[in-house]
Design an enzyme around this catalytic site. Structure first.
Site, PDB file in Angstrom:
ATOM      1  N   LYS A   1      -7.932   5.160  -6.245  1.00 54.01           N
ATOM      2  CA  LYS A   1      -7.537   4.459  -5.305  1.00 54.01           C
ATOM      3  C   LYS A   1      -7.639   2.855  -5.873  1.00 54.01           C
ATOM      4  CE  LYS A   1      -8.751   6.924  -1.088  1.00 54.01           C
ATOM      5  NZ  LYS A   1      -9.282   6.969   0.312  1.00 54.01           N
TER       6      LYS A   1
ATOM      7  N   ASP B   1      -6.434   3.819   5.448  1.00 51.45           N
ATOM      8  CA  ASP B   1      -8.017   4.533   5.767  1.00 51.45           C
ATOM      9  C   ASP B   1      -8.438   3.900   7.106  1.00 51.45           C
ATOM     10  OD1 ASP B   1      -8.038   6.440   4.111  1.00 51.45           O
ATOM     11  OD2 ASP B   1      -8.859   5.328   2.519  1.00 51.45           O
TER      12      ASP B   1
END
Ligand code: ATR
Length: 273
Positions: A66, A103
């Site tokens: 990420k 997220d």
């Protein structure tokens, strides 16, 4: 030819994302193909470039890439900018790549829409100051909460993360050993302690009456932190499966402009695990 999407990570074999996106595509009538890509640990950027050069339209990015995805994006959303990590890559124009992070919005939507938690003026404790916490910081600060305390085993990291968010909302940082006398309406576990079936050491009485716990991890059986919540009088103790589906739904929306329905997808995953 269907538009191509994929999730890239290492390892990747157990990712639930292909099943989730296949369900979204079927439900919304979108003609897409969503696969799995095992990213090379030493050459993630090449794998991403190849995927997009070959006509791919979007990628989900998972552990351990990420932060590297954040680096290679040509432009980033504000929430990805603050998160320092990107979980969604979107083709822009002929050769550009935009990075976003879904997220945090996944966490907020799961808690507020799926479970009915009202963030307004609440006092929230966020456990952990690693990538998982940083990834959800901006949407948490925009949720309407009254106070966010980030508590971490290594206090300095909690202070650093709180400093990043301090201009954007009411956030402070502290060590896990500085929670005596504090009470919270919601305690979110964003540590990796649960991976070894452990719970961060926090005071037995730090959950307010009627308070909730939320574990960003999920499992086939209740996680260690969900059990902690139940044992300490939490009103509700959701795990992170709903967040997983909601972050995927937000990625799907960014790519296709359509918001899929998530309730039945979450139910289906609970039944098959
Ligand atoms: P992630 O990207 O999943 O957040 P990370 O960046 O390695 O992973 O961060 C893990 C977090 O879990 C950290 O906040 C870590 O605390 P430290 O910064 O003090 O290392 C926390 N953590 C891991 N195991 C823990 C445990 N047994 N008790 C309390 N906190 C723990």
């Amino acid at each position: 030819m269907p538009d191509r999407y994929a999730v890239i990570g290492n390892p990747i074999a157990h990712s639930k994302s292909p099943a989730i996106h296949a369900a979204f595509a079927e439900q919304t009538g979108q003609d897409i193909h969503y696969g799995r890509l095992l990213g090379a640990l030493d050459d993630f950027a090449t794998d991403v470039r190849r995927f997009f050069d070959e006509g791919g339209r979007g990628l989900n990015v998972t552990v351990p890439f990420k932060e590297q995805a954040w680096d290679l994006a040509d432009e980033r959303s504000p929430r990805a900018e603050l998160a320092g990590a990107v979980n969604t890559l979107i083709r822009i124009g002929d050769s550009g790549i935009r990075g976003d992070n879904t997220d945090g919005v996944g966490l907020i939507r799961d808690l507020s829409i799926n479970h009915g938690f009202d963030f307004k003026d609440t006092s929230v404790l966020l456990l952990g100051a690693g990538g998982a916490s940083r990834g959800v910081l901006l949407p948490l600060l925009e949720s309407g909460l009254g106070r966010l305390l980030i508590a971490n085993r290594t206090a300095a990291k909690a202070h650093q993360l709180a400093e990043l968010g301090a201009k954007l909302g009411p956030v402070e940082g502290c060590g896990l050993d500085q929670l005596a006398g504090e009470r919270f309406d919601l305690i979110i576990n964003a540590t990796s302690a649960g991976l070894s079936n452990a719970v961060p050491p926090i005071p037995d009485d730090c959950l307010a009456s009627g308070g909730w716990t939320y574990d960003m991890l999920y499992g086939d059986t209740p996680t260690a932190f969900c059990r902690w919540g139940a044992e300490h009088g939490a009103k509700r103790t959701p795990d992170g499966l709903g967040m997983l589906v909601e972050q995927a739904a937000e990625s799907f929306f960014l790519w296709r402009g359509i918001r899929p329905e998530t309730t039945n997808v979450i139910k289906g995953l609970r039944q098959t695990r």
